[in-house]
Design an enzyme around this catalytic site. Structure first.
Site, PDB file in Angstrom:
ATOM      1  N   GLU A  81       1.227  -1.355  -0.244  1.00 27.31           N
ATOM      2  CA  GLU A  81      -0.095   0.224   0.101  1.00 27.31           C
ATOM      3  C   GLU A  81       0.953   1.572  -0.052  1.00 27.31           C
ATOM      4  O   GLU A  81       0.821   2.317  -0.901  1.00 27.31           O
ATOM      5  CB  GLU A  81      -1.075   0.204   0.995  1.00 27.31           C
ATOM      6  CG  GLU A  81      -1.597  -1.298   1.370  1.00 27.31           C
ATOM      7  CD  GLU A  81      -1.084  -2.259   2.191  1.00 27.31           C
ATOM      8  OE1 GLU A  81      -2.457  -2.759   3.074  1.00 27.31           O
ATOM      9  OE2 GLU A  81      -0.011  -2.857   2.106  1.00 27.31           O
ATOM     10  N   CYS A 116      -2.916  -2.583   7.561  1.00 30.09           N
ATOM     11  CA  CYS A 116      -2.291  -2.765   9.411  1.00 30.09           C
ATOM     12  C   CYS A 116      -2.050  -1.421   9.513  1.00 30.09           C
ATOM     13  O   CYS A 116      -2.500   0.075   8.469  1.00 30.09           O
ATOM     14  CB  CYS A 116      -0.575  -2.716   9.388  1.00 30.09           C
ATOM     15  SG  CYS A 116       0.809  -1.849   8.171  1.00 30.09           S
ATOM     16  N   CYS A 119      -0.564   1.475   7.166  1.00 28.78           N
ATOM     17  CA  CYS A 119      -0.748   1.627   5.716  1.00 28.78           C
ATOM     18  C   CYS A 119      -2.188   2.421   6.200  1.00 28.78           C
ATOM     19  O   CYS A 119      -2.996   2.492   5.170  1.00 28.78           O
ATOM     20  CB  CYS A 119      -0.694   0.286   5.341  1.00 28.78           C
ATOM     21  SG  CYS A 119       0.755  -0.375   4.688  1.00 28.78           S
TER      22      CYS A 119
END
Length: 161
Positions: A81, A116, A119
């Site tokens: 990402e 996560c 991100c």
């Protein structure tokens, strides 16, 4: 031949990108799309010029038994990402969609894949409105990024995903 629906088409692209990942634990691929145009792609791998985990043959997070979604400051990789976001301008991503696919080394899809916490923050600031995450070859989840803003998981001390 049946024509592939557009969401799975972009997820198929993200899956192809995931195969470039250099991480030993999981292969992630991300594709940012806006106005039906691919803006950028990203996969998990060490920063340019640094050795990848696949070249070193080891993963520090695996060796330390760190659960997925936690302690990414120890990871050698820039996540998919993040790589997709830094490869595009914010103006191009505003209102766009990120397509995300996570694969295990055996080729199966990562169960309950998600961004996560690091991100999520990047996605929020990028202006991306939706993240579509593949669950299997044809099924996916659509996440409205506004939910990540309204339900701030950084306030409750939860870890992982």
């Amino acid at each position: 031949m049946d024509r592939r629906d557009k969401i799975n088409y972009y997820l198929d692209l993200a899956e192809a990108v995931a195969h470039r990942s250099t991480c030993l634990r999981r292969y992630y691929g991300a594709v940012v799309v806006n106005n039906d145009q691919v803006i950028s792609t990203g996969y998990s791998g060490a920063p340019r010029g640094r050795k990848n985990c696949c070249d070193l043959g080891r993963c520090i997070r695996d060796e330390m038994n760190i659960p997925r979604g936690e302690r990414y400051e120890l990871c050698r990789s820039v996540l998919a990402e993040a790589n997709a976001i830094i490869a595009a301008s914010r103006n191009d991503m505003m209102g766009g969609t990120m397509y995300l696919v996570g694969l295990n080394p055996d080729g199966s899809y990562v169960e309950d894949a998600n961004c996560c916490s690091m991100c999520k923050r990047l996605v929020i600031n990028s202006g991306i409105e939706h993240v579509i995450i593949r669950d299997d070859k044809d099924e996916y989840r659509i996440v409205n990024v506004k939910r990540w803003i309204e339900n701030d998981d950084s306030l409750d001390g939860s870890f992982g995903y």
